[in-house]
Design a protein around this motif. Sequence first.
Motif, PDB file in Angstrom:
ATOM      1  N   PHE A  38       0.834  -1.197   0.000  1.00 25.68           N
ATOM      2  CA  PHE A  38       0.000   0.000   0.000  1.00 25.68           C
ATOM      3  C   PHE A  38       0.869   1.248   0.000  1.00 25.68           C
ATOM      4  O   PHE A  38       0.586   2.220  -0.706  1.00 25.68           O
ATOM      5  CB  PHE A  38      -0.921   0.000   1.232  1.00 25.68           C
ATOM      6  CG  PHE A  38      -2.236  -0.690   1.012  1.00 25.68           C
ATOM      7  CD1 PHE A  38      -2.331  -1.797   0.184  1.00 25.68           C
ATOM      8  CD2 PHE A  38      -3.382  -0.228   1.637  1.00 25.68           C
ATOM      9  CE1 PHE A  38      -3.537  -2.445  -0.016  1.00 25.68           C
ATOM     10  CE2 PHE A  38      -4.609  -0.866   1.445  1.00 25.68           C
ATOM     11  CZ  PHE A  38      -4.683  -1.974   0.616  1.00 25.68           C
ATOM     12  N   GLU A  39       1.921   1.238   0.806  1.00 26.04           N
ATOM     13  CA  GLU A  39       2.819   2.387   0.884  1.00 26.04           C
ATOM     14  C   GLU A  39       3.535   2.602  -0.455  1.00 26.04           C
ATOM     15  O   GLU A  39       3.672   3.737  -0.915  1.00 26.04           O
ATOM     16  CB  GLU A  39       3.845   2.173   1.996  1.00 26.04           C
ATOM     17  CG  GLU A  39       3.262   2.194   3.397  1.00 26.04           C
ATOM     18  CD  GLU A  39       2.917   3.604   3.845  1.00 26.04           C
ATOM     19  OE1 GLU A  39       3.738   4.240   4.511  1.00 26.04           O
ATOM     20  OE2 GLU A  39       1.803   4.072   3.503  1.00 26.04           O
ATOM     21  N   MET A  40       3.988   1.525  -1.068  1.00 22.51           N
ATOM     22  CA  MET A  40       4.654   1.626  -2.367  1.00 22.51           C
ATOM     23  C   MET A  40       3.716   2.246  -3.397  1.00 22.51           C
ATOM     24  O   MET A  40       4.107   3.118  -4.181  1.00 22.51           O
ATOM     25  CB  MET A  40       5.118   0.254  -2.832  1.00 22.51           C
ATOM     26  CG  MET A  40       6.273  -0.342  -2.051  1.00 22.51           C
ATOM     27  SD  MET A  40       7.887   0.436  -2.392  1.00 22.51           S
ATOM     28  CE  MET A  40       8.302  -0.327  -3.962  1.00 22.51           C
ATOM     29  N   SER A  41       2.468   1.807  -3.395  1.00 24.53           N
ATOM     30  CA  SER A  41       1.496   2.317  -4.347  1.00 24.53           C
ATOM     31  C   SER A  41       1.252   3.810  -4.134  1.00 24.53           C
ATOM     32  O   SER A  41       1.149   4.578  -5.099  1.00 24.53           O
ATOM     33  CB  SER A  41       0.176   1.550  -4.208  1.00 24.53           C
ATOM     34  OG  SER A  41      -0.781   2.016  -5.130  1.00 24.53           O
ATOM     35  N   THR A  42       1.191   4.232  -2.880  1.00 30.10           N
ATOM     36  CA  THR A  42       0.953   5.645  -2.576  1.00 30.10           C
ATOM     37  C   THR A  42       2.123   6.521  -2.989  1.00 30.10           C
ATOM     38  O   THR A  42       1.929   7.637  -3.495  1.00 30.10           O
ATOM     39  CB  THR A  42       0.696   5.828  -1.065  1.00 30.10           C
ATOM     40  OG1 THR A  42      -0.454   5.058  -0.690  1.00 30.10           O
ATOM     41  CG2 THR A  42       0.465   7.291  -0.714  1.00 30.10           C
ATOM     42  N   LYS A  47       1.956   4.891  -9.917  1.00 34.77           N
ATOM     43  CA  LYS A  47       0.822   4.198  -9.302  1.00 34.77           C
ATOM     44  C   LYS A  47      -0.247   5.157  -8.778  1.00 34.77           C
ATOM     45  O   LYS A  47      -1.436   4.903  -8.915  1.00 34.77           O
ATOM     46  CB  LYS A  47       1.310   3.328  -8.133  1.00 34.77           C
ATOM     47  CG  LYS A  47       2.259   2.200  -8.527  1.00 34.77           C
ATOM     48  CD  LYS A  47       1.520   1.072  -9.211  1.00 34.77           C
ATOM     49  CE  LYS A  47       2.428  -0.124  -9.449  1.00 34.77           C
ATOM     50  NZ  LYS A  47       1.715  -1.245 -10.108  1.00 34.77           N
ATOM     51  N   ASN A  48       0.188   6.243  -8.151  1.00 38.21           N
ATOM     52  CA  ASN A  48      -0.730   7.138  -7.451  1.00 38.21           C
ATOM     53  C   ASN A  48      -1.181   8.275  -8.365  1.00 38.21           C
ATOM     54  O   ASN A  48      -0.364   9.101  -8.778  1.00 38.21           O
ATOM     55  CB  ASN A  48      -0.035   7.701  -6.204  1.00 38.21           C
ATOM     56  CG  ASN A  48      -0.980   8.473  -5.296  1.00 38.21           C
ATOM     57  OD1 ASN A  48      -2.089   8.828  -5.684  1.00 38.21           O
ATOM     58  ND2 ASN A  48      -0.539   8.732  -4.082  1.00 38.21           N
ATOM     59  N   PRO A  49      -2.480   8.383  -8.658  1.00 37.84           N
ATOM     60  CA  PRO A  49      -2.960   9.447  -9.559  1.00 37.84           C
ATOM     61  C   PRO A  49      -2.849  10.845  -8.962  1.00 37.84           C
ATOM     62  O   PRO A  49      -3.063  11.827  -9.672  1.00 37.84           O
ATOM     63  CB  PRO A  49      -4.426   9.062  -9.804  1.00 37.84           C
ATOM     64  CG  PRO A  49      -4.802   8.209  -8.638  1.00 37.84           C
ATOM     65  CD  PRO A  49      -3.558   7.461  -8.264  1.00 37.84           C
ATOM     66  N   ALA A  50      -2.502  10.959  -7.687  1.00 37.93           N
ATOM     67  CA  ALA A  50      -2.272  12.291  -7.101  1.00 37.93           C
ATOM     68  C   ALA A  50      -1.156  13.015  -7.834  1.00 37.93           C
ATOM     69  O   ALA A  50      -1.124  14.256  -7.868  1.00 37.93           O
ATOM     70  CB  ALA A  50      -1.912  12.158  -5.614  1.00 37.93           C
ATOM     71  N   PHE A  51      -0.267  12.250  -8.453  1.00 34.89           N
ATOM     72  CA  PHE A  51       0.872  12.859  -9.138  1.00 34.89           C
ATOM     73  C   PHE A  51       0.478  13.615 -10.404  1.00 34.89           C
ATOM     74  O   PHE A  51       1.318  14.276 -11.011  1.00 34.89           O
ATOM     75  CB  PHE A  51       1.933  11.803  -9.450  1.00 34.89           C
ATOM     76  CG  PHE A  51       2.787  11.437  -8.267  1.00 34.89           C
ATOM     77  CD1 PHE A  51       3.889  12.209  -7.919  1.00 34.89           C
ATOM     78  CD2 PHE A  51       2.480  10.342  -7.479  1.00 34.89           C
ATOM     79  CE1 PHE A  51       4.671  11.886  -6.829  1.00 34.89           C
ATOM     80  CE2 PHE A  51       3.258  10.007  -6.372  1.00 34.89           C
ATOM     81  CZ  PHE A  51       4.356  10.781  -6.045  1.00 34.89           C
ATOM     82  N   TYR A  52      -0.795  13.544 -10.801  1.00 38.05           N
ATOM     83  CA  TYR A  52      -1.235  14.363 -11.921  1.00 38.05           C
ATOM     84  C   TYR A  52      -1.199  15.839 -11.555  1.00 38.05           C
ATOM     85  O   TYR A  52      -1.114  16.707 -12.428  1.00 38.05           O
ATOM     86  CB  TYR A  52      -2.658  13.963 -12.357  1.00 38.05           C
ATOM     87  CG  TYR A  52      -2.696  12.704 -13.187  1.00 38.05           C
ATOM     88  CD1 TYR A  52      -2.450  12.737 -14.556  1.00 38.05           C
ATOM     89  CD2 TYR A  52      -2.962  11.469 -12.595  1.00 38.05           C
ATOM     90  CE1 TYR A  52      -2.473  11.575 -15.331  1.00 38.05           C
ATOM     91  CE2 TYR A  52      -2.983  10.297 -13.349  1.00 38.05           C
ATOM     92  CZ  TYR A  52      -2.739  10.363 -14.706  1.00 38.05           C
ATOM     93  OH  TYR A  52      -2.762   9.198 -15.456  1.00 38.05           O
ATOM     94  N   HIS A  53      -1.315  16.139 -10.241  1.00 40.79           N
ATOM     95  CA  HIS A  53      -1.192  17.547  -9.825  1.00 40.79           C
ATOM     96  C   HIS A  53      -0.268  17.673  -8.610  1.00 40.79           C
ATOM     97  O   HIS A  53      -0.422  18.583  -7.799  1.00 40.79           O
ATOM     98  CB  HIS A  53      -2.573  18.168  -9.543  1.00 40.79           C
ATOM     99  CG  HIS A  53      -3.319  17.544  -8.402  1.00 40.79           C
ATOM    100  ND1 HIS A  53      -4.684  17.634  -8.260  1.00 40.79           N
ATOM    101  CD2 HIS A  53      -2.893  16.829  -7.321  1.00 40.79           C
ATOM    102  CE1 HIS A  53      -5.065  17.028  -7.166  1.00 40.79           C
ATOM    103  NE2 HIS A  53      -4.005  16.541  -6.581  1.00 40.79           N
ATOM    104  N   ALA A  54       0.681  16.764  -8.510  1.00 40.18           N
ATOM    105  CA  ALA A  54       1.601  16.785  -7.370  1.00 40.18           C
ATOM    106  C   ALA A  54       3.015  16.429  -7.793  1.00 40.18           C
ATOM    107  O   ALA A  54       3.231  15.756  -8.806  1.00 40.18           O
ATOM    108  CB  ALA A  54       1.126  15.809  -6.297  1.00 40.18           C
TER     109      ALA A  54
END
Length: 372
Positions: A38-42, A47-54
Amino acid sequence: MALEIKEVNSKKELKDFIKFPFGLYKGNPYYVTPLIDFEMSTLRKDKNPAFYHAEAKYWVATQNGKIVGRIAAIVLEPELNKKKLARFGWIDFIDDKAVSELLLETAQEWAQSKGATGIHGPMGFTDLDFEGALVEGFEELATQATIYNYPYYVDHFKAWGMEPAATWVELRGKAPLKNPEKVSRAVKLISERFKVNVKEFKNTKEILKYAPGVFEVLNEAYSDLYGYIPLTQKQIDYYVEQYFGFIRKEFVCIIVNEHDEVVGFALTLPSLSRAFQKAKGSLYPFGFIHVLKSFYFNDLADLFLIGVKPEYQKLGIHALIFDYLQKIYEKKGIKYMASGPMLADNKNVLNTWSQFDLDIGKIKRSCFIKQF
């Protein structure tokens, strides 16, 4: 050998970054080990779609070739543009102010290079990540969704010139044997007057249809809370996949209106804290056995998320949620409850919980901020 800072670049280094606190808290009965996958995915950009604006960077501090601290620095475009703030999270360190200072100053330098004029944390990419350093309640078992840290962390944050920006409280106590009379009387009246009801499900698959609606309510209900950044559709899809695989349908309460639209919800589950401690970061080869046992043989429930659409918040929808949970907890043998963090200045929510015989504020955590 001198203290050094090293950026995390490879998957192996990221795994070492994730596992550092496993050793730091070894033998501590209150720390709950997160799942490595879970941590790796975050934390992974792919993996983490937050990176579209992060954007994010991770570092470890080493001494004599051994990791003695870690930190993540995060910039979210909406927060940076509006408040000129960056975030730090996933921060752990030995009790040495030289270590914490090196970690925080490294995060600050990177944040400044991105245009930030302040940094706050511990925070994650979203409100569903670990957030808030523990400031009271160090002898209470953490939930699988909250941070546990040693008391000295707070002293280190303050020594670096940080001050609290927001404080959350959590509740602990016995599950009610019955609801307050006020709640019981309100249930039928509210259902009939406002044409809302608790949705019944035959299986977990049926709940998935309503999962996007749950997160849409979350976006609306939490929009004014400290540090909340609305989830994008890609993030909602991601969390549906992540979290709705770890639910029991009986422990999920979804309130719908006459158009079958989600207007309120409670995502709760049997506590997985002890199971995660025994799993030691992995579901395989034997960790899943502990999780399954906790799912079906447990007397402690975690209240993970509760939300009601703003236009329904003053209509008593919480009464339907509490009525449902009390009955299902009694039926499933749940004797104790633990909540997630609730802002200490959110009087509406705290007043709602005050109807029950629960300890509110036994556990407190804060987000710390520094302007530069």
